[in-house]
Design an enzyme around this catalytic site. Structure first.
Site, short mmCIF file in Angstrom:
data_model
loop_
_atom_site.label_atom_id
_atom_site.label_comp_id
_atom_site.label_asym_id
_atom_site.label_seq_id
_atom_site.Cartn_x
_atom_site.Cartn_y
_atom_site.Cartn_z
N PRO A 2 -1.47 12.22 -2.02
CG PRO A 2 -1.49 13.35 -4.03
CD PRO A 2 -1.01 13.46 -2.62
CD GLU A 3 0.67 6.20 -0.49
OE1 GLU A 3 0.65 5.00 -0.84
OE2 GLU A 3 0.84 6.57 0.68
CE LYS A 59 3.84 7.67 -4.54
NZ LYS A 59 4.90 7.82 -3.53
NE ARG A 259 7.45 10.25 4.70
CZ ARG A 259 7.96 11.37 4.20
NH1 ARG A 259 8.93 11.31 3.35
NH2 ARG A 259 7.49 12.53 4.56
#
Length: 285
Positions: A2-3, A59, A259
DNA sequence: AACGGAACCTGAAAGC
DNA sequence: TGCTTTCAGGTTCCGT
């Protein structure tokens, strides 16, 4: 995984399930999610309390309980809050269970990167206080963003994922926003900051991507894009090798800060203060 | 002080 | 087929 948009949806769901309700049953099997907190102490703190308000910043989710205690939830990479029947037994990867008179809410987290932290008397959480402006809660002030970006020489992609720059932007939203704004992910943040029009464009793109994702994913139970069988609603994330939705060039994948970043080498420009990128078409997305 | 990389976990997919 | 490697959107910590 999740973001900001996924956490916003989780917060809205939790609000509709729990706000104003008393916790009649709390189960917290010992797990890394509790990070050193004794499960029994936490259950004792929460049981019988009423959930008063829920808010999100970046978040993080914050639940304020009657009596002044505060619970913070971070979903990590694989955490999600779901609604189940009160008669249902423990779910796979269940790390917490909160029942009210009518409902049973479970926290599931296979990879255990998520966290559930309690402040018995509402003590502040350092990670929450360190967050930069939240695009939905605070909006994005392009001048403030430009000033922040001017202070670092890291790539714009890595800078955007720094939670003190903008709270809630992660790997997907950063890649999506940069594609929408036609900015090359390896452009140095301080160089981009010298072009106020590009910073404004980026601010708009971040909001547009977040709002697009929110509309797409809203619902009582989120499926994250990495999960088996999930569809991919994103423009470039997870689409290396596919054609750019704007100019059809093959999308590239690079690694930044460990990433992956997917981008279009044809229509995302490498330097600020130069127009171009070779993409003539302009289509609303 | 700022930055890069490893560590923390598990499971699925890809590669051999 | 089955074993090995790679990869995954999170933060944190440690060394330079």
């Amino acid at each position: 995984m999740p973001e900001l948009p996924e956490v916003e949806i989780a917060t809205r769901n939790l609000r509709s399930w729990l706000a104003g309700e008393r916790l009649t049953r709390v189960e917290l099997p010992s797990s890394r999610v509790l990070r050193g907190v004794a499960p029994e102490a936490l259950s004792k703190l929460l049981a019988g309390k009423r959930v008063e308000t829920l808010e999100r910043r970046g978040k993080w989710i914050r639940l304020a309980l009657s009596g002044g205690a505060v619970l913070h939830s971070h979903l990590g990479m694989t955490g999600k809050w779901v609604l189940r029947d009160r008669s249902d037994g423990p779910q796979k990867y269940e790390r917490a269970r909160f029942d009210t008179r009518r409902r049973s809410v479970r926290y599931l987290d296979p990879r255990l990167f998520g966290r559930l932290l309690a402040s018995p008397h509402g003590e502040p959480l350092a990670a929450w206080d360190a967050l930069g402006p939240d695009p939905l809660v605070d909006g994005i002030d392009a001048r403030v963003l430009g000033a922040t970006l001017a202070r670092t020489r890291r790539s714009i992609k890595e800078a955007l994922m720094d939670q003190s720059v903008l709270a809630g932007v992660g790997n997907i939203q950063a890649a999506e926003a940069l594609w929408r704004a036609r900015i090359h992910p390896q452009l140095a943040a301080d160089r981009l900051a010298r072009d106020p029009a590009a910073v404004r464009s980026l601010a708009r793109a971040i909001l547009a991507s977040i709002e697009f994702t929110l509309r797409d994913e809203a619902g009582p139970e989120i499926t994250y894009v990495e999960e088996p069988g999930a569809r991919n609603p994103f423009k470039v994330y997870g689409r290396a090798g596919e054609p750019c939705p704007r100019c059809s060039a093959s999308l590239k994948r690079i690694v930044q800060g460990g990433r992956s970043t997917v981008f279009c080498a044809r229509c995302q420009r490498r330097s600020a203060l130069t127009s171009g990128g070779g993409c003539a078409t302009r289509r609303r997305t």
